[in-house]
Design a protein around this motif. Structure first.
Motif, short mmCIF file in Angstrom:
data_model
loop_
_atom_site.label_atom_id
_atom_site.label_comp_id
_atom_site.label_asym_id
_atom_site.label_seq_id
_atom_site.Cartn_x
_atom_site.Cartn_y
_atom_site.Cartn_z
N GLY A 147 12.75 -9.27 -7.36
CA GLY A 147 11.71 -8.66 -8.16
C GLY A 147 11.49 -7.26 -7.77
N LYS A 148 12.07 -6.27 -8.77
CA LYS A 148 12.23 -4.80 -7.98
C LYS A 148 10.56 -4.35 -7.82
CE LYS A 148 14.14 -0.62 -9.47
NZ LYS A 148 14.92 0.29 -10.71
N ARG A 149 10.62 -3.80 -6.74
CA ARG A 149 9.33 -3.21 -6.23
C ARG A 149 8.28 -4.12 -6.12
NH1 ARG A 149 9.36 1.06 -3.82
NH2 ARG A 149 7.14 1.53 -4.52
N LYS A 150 8.55 -5.44 -6.24
CA LYS A 150 7.50 -6.37 -5.94
C LYS A 150 7.10 -6.60 -4.53
CE LYS A 150 7.52 -9.78 -9.69
NZ LYS A 150 7.66 -11.36 -9.98
N MET A 151 5.98 -6.87 -4.37
CA MET A 151 5.42 -7.06 -2.90
C MET A 151 6.06 -8.65 -2.53
SD MET A 151 1.45 -5.45 -2.55
CE MET A 151 1.13 -6.05 -4.48
N LEU A 152 6.21 -8.66 -1.29
CA LEU A 152 6.78 -9.94 -0.90
C LEU A 152 5.70 -11.00 -0.90
CD1 LEU A 152 8.24 -8.40 2.57
CD2 LEU A 152 9.54 -9.18 0.63
N ARG A 153 4.55 -10.81 -0.78
CA ARG A 153 3.71 -11.94 -1.03
C ARG A 153 3.68 -12.41 -2.67
NH1 ARG A 153 -1.87 -8.20 -0.71
NH2 ARG A 153 -1.63 -7.37 -2.77
N LYS A 154 4.33 -11.75 -3.51
CA LYS A 154 4.71 -12.24 -4.77
C LYS A 154 6.11 -12.90 -4.85
CE LYS A 154 0.94 -11.11 -6.65
NZ LYS A 154 -0.33 -11.98 -7.40
N SER A 155 7.23 -12.13 -4.34
CA SER A 155 8.56 -12.53 -4.94
C SER A 155 8.94 -13.88 -3.62
CB SER A 155 9.44 -11.33 -4.24
OG SER A 155 9.15 -10.82 -3.18
N LEU A 156 7.98 -14.08 -2.76
CA LEU A 156 8.52 -15.11 -1.81
C LEU A 156 7.49 -16.36 -1.95
CD1 LEU A 156 9.62 -13.26 1.49
CD2 LEU A 156 10.94 -14.24 -0.57
N GLN A 157 6.51 -16.21 -3.11
CA GLN A 157 5.59 -17.35 -2.89
C GLN A 157 6.04 -18.69 -3.64
OE1 GLN A 157 2.29 -16.32 -5.60
NE2 GLN A 157 3.71 -15.59 -7.14
N HIS A 158 7.33 -18.78 -3.64
CA HIS A 158 8.02 -19.99 -4.16
C HIS A 158 8.24 -20.65 -2.78
CE1 HIS A 158 11.34 -17.30 -3.25
NE2 HIS A 158 12.20 -18.40 -3.19
N ILE A 159 8.52 -20.06 -1.51
CA ILE A 159 8.80 -20.60 -0.19
C ILE A 159 7.22 -21.05 0.38
CG2 ILE A 159 9.47 -20.13 2.09
CD1 ILE A 159 11.52 -17.87 1.02
N CYS A 160 6.50 -20.23 0.40
CA CYS A 160 5.12 -20.64 0.93
C CYS A 160 4.01 -19.76 0.13
CB CYS A 160 4.94 -20.33 2.35
SG CYS A 160 5.31 -18.84 2.76
N THR A 161 2.77 -19.93 0.19
CA THR A 161 1.49 -19.44 -0.11
C THR A 161 1.68 -17.73 0.04
OG1 THR A 161 -0.21 -19.74 1.54
CG2 THR A 161 0.20 -21.52 -0.21
N SER A 162 1.06 -17.17 -0.80
CA SER A 162 0.65 -15.73 -0.74
C SER A 162 -0.08 -15.45 0.85
CB SER A 162 0.12 -15.12 -1.76
OG SER A 162 0.89 -15.28 -2.96
N ILE A 163 -0.92 -16.29 0.77
CA ILE A 163 -1.84 -16.21 2.05
C ILE A 163 -0.99 -16.24 3.40
CG2 ILE A 163 -3.78 -17.18 3.51
CD1 ILE A 163 -4.61 -15.46 0.84
N GLU A 164 -0.12 -17.13 3.32
CA GLU A 164 0.73 -17.56 4.44
C GLU A 164 1.75 -16.33 4.61
OE1 GLU A 164 1.24 -22.26 4.91
OE2 GLU A 164 2.20 -21.29 3.17
N ILE A 165 2.09 -15.70 3.49
CA ILE A 165 3.25 -14.88 3.65
C ILE A 165 2.48 -13.35 4.12
CG2 ILE A 165 4.32 -12.88 2.11
CD1 ILE A 165 5.29 -15.35 0.37
N GLU A 166 1.10 -13.12 3.84
CA GLU A 166 0.55 -12.01 4.14
C GLU A 166 0.32 -12.27 6.03
OE1 GLU A 166 -2.95 -11.68 2.06
OE2 GLU A 166 -2.08 -11.07 0.30
N GLU A 167 -0.16 -13.76 6.07
CA GLU A 167 -0.28 -13.82 7.72
C GLU A 167 0.98 -13.55 8.40
OE1 GLU A 167 -1.90 -17.73 7.59
OE2 GLU A 167 -4.00 -17.12 7.30
N ALA A 168 2.19 -13.95 7.99
CA ALA A 168 3.14 -13.85 8.67
C ALA A 168 3.79 -12.28 8.82
CB ALA A 168 4.47 -14.55 8.15
N LEU A 169 3.57 -11.35 7.74
CA LEU A 169 3.62 -10.07 7.87
C LEU A 169 2.82 -9.57 8.74
CD1 LEU A 169 4.11 -9.41 3.96
CD2 LEU A 169 5.79 -9.02 5.51
N GLY A 170 1.46 -9.75 9.06
CA GLY A 170 0.55 -9.22 9.96
C GLY A 170 1.10 -9.54 11.46
N SER A 171 1.65 -10.91 11.35
CA SER A 171 2.14 -11.25 12.72
C SER A 171 3.38 -10.46 13.35
CB SER A 171 2.66 -12.61 12.66
OG SER A 171 1.57 -13.61 12.39
#
Length: 348
Positions: A297-321
């Motif tokens: 997804g060009k210019r998409k945020m990772l919390r959107k383009s990777l949500q087929h792997i896990c939830t947006s919340i989990e991605i945001e938490e991982a990014l913060g980590s």
């Protein structure tokens, strides 16, 4: 007096000190300048009474055409055939790979054998892969007198190169030299298969120590020098740095090729990593699957383009980590960032 194409055996490379053309048989048809886009002659006449070149004289424009004429060939655009006319560039390619006596070298698309000649003169054993059966026949005949050359008439992107190289290295392995189990790649490859060749070769650190390729300059720059937060930064950059340490060496102007392409070229050296030196991920397959998804997804945020792997919340938490903002986009992450993110969110 009419003349006919000379056999390959009578066509050693033409030395720059060859007798001037005015003292030889007239050339017919007239050769176009090698940076011209004029039509290519199928056959050229050449003198039979001129001085013969030294064994190590360079391959040049005339000798390249003569070699092609010996098989009645013209460069095929469909195969991306552009032949090197400057022996100095071939010498620099071999030098960039530090080719020396006893090395095993893979060459992709040997063409008329100008680079092959340099590699053999350096003392290497050369395995060449040539898709064009006419050119495979040409180099087979040209180097028939040496036991340090073998050509496979195969399409490189389809052949089992790992199997071929494993057999070859096994037959030449020296117990006294642990580096003898590694080969090198030195090639002027067709521009139209550059990415495929890179993807096939770079994961073979168990076979090759380094890969030296002459690529389209734009491709060379994109693979080696693409920066974060630019449109040129793509999954291939993650791939290249995962498996190798790449280095842009030097530019090669388009006027050094026949026929002249529409772009310049450049030489890149990829020093391949061993498996123990790869970034630590639970699975390379799932890692690159995640990276490719991130860039889909060009210019998409990772919390959107990777949500087929896990939830947006989990991605945001991982990014913060890993010290990244929740709004991060793929072009803002280094390879190490992707590795850390993968290890947090991908469950195998």
């Amino acid at each position: 007096m009419s003349s006919r194409p000379l056999s390959l055996q009578s066509l050693p490379p033409i030395s720059p000190t060859t007798t001037p053309l005015r003292s030889q048989t007239t050339l017919k048809p007239t050769l176009p300048a090698h940076n011209s886009t004029a039509g290519t002659p199928l056959y050229i006449s050449c003198a039979t009474n001129g001085s013969r070149s030294r064994n190590r004289s360079p391959d040049d424009y005339r000798s390249t055409l003569q070699a092609l004429n010996s098989k009645g060939r013209v460069p095929r655009k469909s195969l991306g055939q552009h032949y090197m006319l400057n022996s100095d560039i071939n010498e620099q390619l071999a030098s960039a790979a530090h080719v020396e006596e006893g090395d095993v070298v893979l060459e992709i698309g040997p063409g008329t054998g100008s680079l092959t000649n340099v590699l053999l003169n350096a003392g290497a054993f050369v395995l060449a892969i040539e898709k064009d059966p006419y050119m495979a026949s040409l180099v087979s005949e040209r180097f028939a007198s040496t036991e340090r050359f073998k050509v496979l008439k195969e399409d490189f992107v389809k052949c089992h190169i790992h199997w071929h190289m494993t057999l070859l290295l096994g037959s030449k392995k020296s117990l006294d030299d642990p580096m003898s189990r590694y080969a090198k790649v030195v090639s002027n490859i067709p521009f139209n298969i550059s990415t495929e060749v890179v993807k096939l070769l770079l994961p073979m650190g168990d076979i090759f120590s380094e890969v030296v390729l002459l690529l389209q300059e734009e491709t060379a720059v994109r693979l080696v020098q693409s920066s974060l937060r630019t449109s040129e930064y793509r999954p291939i950059n993650i791939f290249v740095n995962f498996y190798s340490d790449p280095e842009y060496k030097f530019k090669v102007p388009r006027t050094n090729f026949f026929p002249q392409p529409n772009v310049d070229a450049a030489v890149v050296v990829f020093k391949l990593k061993q498996a123990a030196d790869y970034p630590r991920v639970s699975s390379t397959k799932s890692f690159f699957s995640m990276v490719n998804s991130a860039f889909n997804g060009k210019r998409k945020m990772l919390r959107k383009s990777l949500q087929h792997i896990c939830t947006s919340i989990e991605i945001e938490e991982a990014l913060g980590s890993v010290g990244l903002p929740a709004t991060s986009r793929p072009e803002e992450l280094t390879m190490d960032d992707f590795v850390k993110l993968h290890n947090l969110i991908v469950k195998i």
